[in-house]
Write an enzyme that holds these catalytic residues in place. Structure first.
Site, PDB file in Angstrom:
ATOM      1  CB  SER A 174      -6.413  -6.140  -0.409  1.00  0.00           C
ATOM      2  OG  SER A 174      -7.755  -6.158   0.030  1.00  0.00           O
TER       3      SER A 174
ATOM      4  CG  HIS B 142      -2.021  -4.913  -0.661  1.00  0.00           C
ATOM      5  ND1 HIS B 142      -1.428  -6.116  -0.351  1.00  0.00           N
ATOM      6  CD2 HIS B 142      -3.113  -4.808   0.138  1.00  0.00           C
ATOM      7  CE1 HIS B 142      -2.139  -6.728   0.583  1.00  0.00           C
ATOM      8  NE2 HIS B 142      -3.166  -5.957   0.893  1.00  0.00           N
TER       9      HIS B 142
ATOM     10  CE  LYS C 282      -1.416  -6.005   3.554  1.00  0.00           C
ATOM     11  NZ  LYS C 282      -1.718  -5.685   4.967  1.00  0.00           N
TER      12      LYS C 282
END
Length: 651
Positions: A437, A465, A496
């Protein structure tokens, strides 16, 4: 059970060994662990922790027989161990042994006569939950003992406290073994040779219940004194406040408050400013330092595919909230499961092409719950050095032996797996971020999978991610490498790309069902609201129906990445939507972040503990919503700010 005094091992030695185990498992100082201490009433040791203590005591003393259930005090447990050792000796016809930890046969005991080494070992036991015989003085702190930089800070502070040293804890981050740590402490504080013996004697007397030496004055807190150097710059970082010790628990908060206010006054800390708009390619933020709203070009969002602002996603949230209410106020087992939660798990499993899925209240709780449910104190957790903090905390919660391999270094991973396989105790779980990240690079999944098969380990990849970013369909790291079905567990967050809240784990049906019953962060926590679940289902619909969003994201990544590399920035090995502008020096990174914001662009300034000291950076997140004009302006702002602050040379 036999009980002749002559056949029992030395009581004091057994007591010391039992106390060491309890201290390692509970983080109590040995001085608080007295024979009359009641496990529940005095020490707060519940039945779950007690099982771990009893198992560790058996291993420590090499007992083959079960210990009697239900000892209420430390003294009763010591008596039970003495009796078990005596019975074993009588059965074998050999003298009773007091075990590796009590006899001094453990690897760490080679330096036990040295007070500095003893203080370091005792501090390591307290901060890592290892027993004394597990702490070899020459074992690599990261690769073999799983001691990362954060834990090392605590070990150093604890050791200097035990040695009675005043002043800030020395920075010994370069020490890679306990022996090196002791040598470095001895070299930077020669007085330890004289003070340590008295400190050790006082500790021993206290543990035995005597008056002992006077309690030493509290060590001066690392953050309690002004940190300004000759140039007027406060050279402290957040690391300086992690181990401040004071009888007043809140003393460290006052020290940090002064530091924080000074950083905010200089416009260097700008964290937590509230949004006053949707978060798209641009966003309106209330600048609390200036007391006004400002519009920024937004490069700090993880809304990679723009789904947080998609009308279909928003409408799904609204409709489901009207139908099912704001929330359900219960855990999944007790009134907190809605039909939408079941559908969301089905859709996530299908999207990730795995048999089953479990949804947690958050991505952080998914790592805490999954790791602590599967991995126990007798197992080994093997982790990448740069993994997310939720993985680190999951490892601590599990109580497992933790091994840290150098970032994406597969030779180091193989070395660790080989050594742990030779020890042959418990199972092994390799955990790595799919996309790291703060660095933007991707784990070497093909090698991780190969090594896991060779050394009979399991693999869990955190796709926080990666979901919606990697792979032809955006399903994550396994798809990106063509390894669907080869990774045991794929974990992700829904805050996200998926534009909601919650976390999830996908895998085989029986593993997922086990997690439902043994993940405390699932069983004992309220679930995500039905409206959020509906929005997440709609987000998956959009990803599958509009693949052009993923294509546009990668076009934008390539454009900005090329511009920044051309300008001379260090982006490390980024292969994702995260572009790290690596600066190194914390002061310069904060100053460049300030210069970037002054020009109307918002991105994250990352310093310790987000990254180690000396590795500060700006973290730039690219989304599919950025226009070509946004990318041109962003590149121009980064270059101008870098030249102003000396990160890039002036042409």
């Amino acid at each position: 059970m036999t009980n002749p005094v002559s056949t029992h091992p030395d009581t004091a030695r057994v007591h010391d060994g039992v106390v060491e185990v309890i201290a390692a498992r509970t983080l109590y100082d040995v001085g608080h662990l007295r024979p009359e201490s009641h496990f529940e009433a005095d020490l707060g040791i519940d039945s779950v922790i007690m099982e771990s203590v009893l198992l560790s005591v058996r291993e420590h003393f090499a007992l083959t027989a079960e210990l009697p259930a239900g000892p209420a005090t430390i003294g009763e447990l010591v008596d039970a161990v003495r009796a078990a050792l005596a019975d074993a000796a009588a059965a074998s016809g050999t003298p009773a042994s007091t075990g590796a930890g009590a006899t001094g046969a453990g690897p760490a005991d080679a330096g036990a006569a040295d007070p500095v080494t003893e203080a370091v070992v005792a501090a390591a036991m307290r901060q890592t939950q290892y027993q004394r015989h597990q702490l070899a003085l020459d074992a690599d702190l990261e690769g073999e003992l799983g001691v990362d930089s954060v834990v090392l800070t605590s070990v150093v502070a604890d050791a200097t406290e035990r040695l009675g040293l005043t002043g800030p804890a020395p920075d010994l981050a370069g020490a890679t073994t306990l022996r090196a740590l002791a040598d470095a402490l001895r070299a930077c504080a020669p007085a330890a040779r004289n003070t340590a013996a008295a400190t050790a004697t006082g500790t021993a007397t206290e543990a035995a219940g005597g008056a002992g030496a006077d309690t030493p004055e509290p060590r001066r807190a690392p953050g309690s004194a002004p940190g300004a150097g000759p140039d007027g710059w406060d050279h402290r970082s957040m690391k300086d406040f992690t181990e401040q010790r004071d009888p007043d628990l809140f003393a460290k908060t006052r020290s940090f408050a002064g530091y924080l206010r000074s950083r905010e006054k200089d416009r260097l800390y700008w964290y937590g400013m509230p949004l006053h708009s949707k978060c798209g390619n641009r966003a309106v933020i209330f600048d609390e330092l200036e007391g006004r709203k400002r519009e920024f070009l937004m490069f700090a969002s993880n809304n990679y595919l723009g789904l947080a602002n998609h009308p279909g996603v928003i409408e799904a949230v609204v409709d489901a909230t009207r139908t099912y209410g704001a929330t359900h106020t219960g855990s999944r087992f007790i009134g907190g499961t809605n039909m939408l939660h079941k559908e969301l798990e089905r859709r996530l499993a299908a999207f990730k092409q795995r048999p089953a899925c479990i949804v947690y209240p958050g991505g952080y709780s998914a790592n805490l719950g999954a790791i602590s449910a599967l991995v126990k104190s007798y197992d080994t957790l093997v982790v990448d050095r740069l993994n997310h903090m939720s993985i680190v905390d999951g490892a601590r919660l599990s109580g497992a032996v933790r091994k840290i391999y150098r970032h994406n270094d597969m030779a180091d991973l193989e070395r660790i797996l080989s050594r742990s396989a030779e020890q042959g105790t418990g199972g092994r779980l390799i955990v790595a971020d799919g996309v790291f990240s703060m660095h933007g690079d991707v784990c070497d999944l093909p090698e991780i999978v190969r090594l896991a098969k060779e050394y009979d380990a399991r693999v869990m990849i955190d796709d926080a991610h990666s979901t919606g970013v990697l792979g032809v369909r955006g399903s994550g790291t396994a798809e990106h490498f063509g390894l669907k079905g080869e990774v045991d567990l794929e974990l992700g967050t829904m805050s996200k790309t998926l534009a909601g809240m919650g976390g999830f784990v996908v895998g085989e049906e029986e593993v997922v069902e086990y997690l439902r019953y043994y993940s405390n962060s699932y069983v004992f926590a309220a679930n995500i609201p039905a409206g959020v679940a509906a929005g997440l289902i709609a987000a998956i619909d959009v990803i599958e129906a509009e693949p052009e969003r993923l294509k546009r994201l990668w076009t934008n990544i390539g454009t900005l990445r090329g511009r920044l590399l051309e300008a001379g920035f260090d982006l490390e090995h980024s292969e994702s939507a995260i572009l790290p502008i690596v600066i190194g020096d914390e002061r310069r990174a904060m100053e460049m972040g300030r210069a970037v914001r002054a020009r109307g662009l918002f991105c994250q300034t990352v310093v310790y503990p987000g990254v180690p000291l000396g590795d500060a950076r700006l973290r730039v997140s690219v989304t599919c919503e950025h226009t070509p004009q946004d990318l041109d302006l962003a590149a121009e702002i980064f270059v101008d700010a870098a030249r102003e602050t000396g990160v890039l040379p002036t042409p």
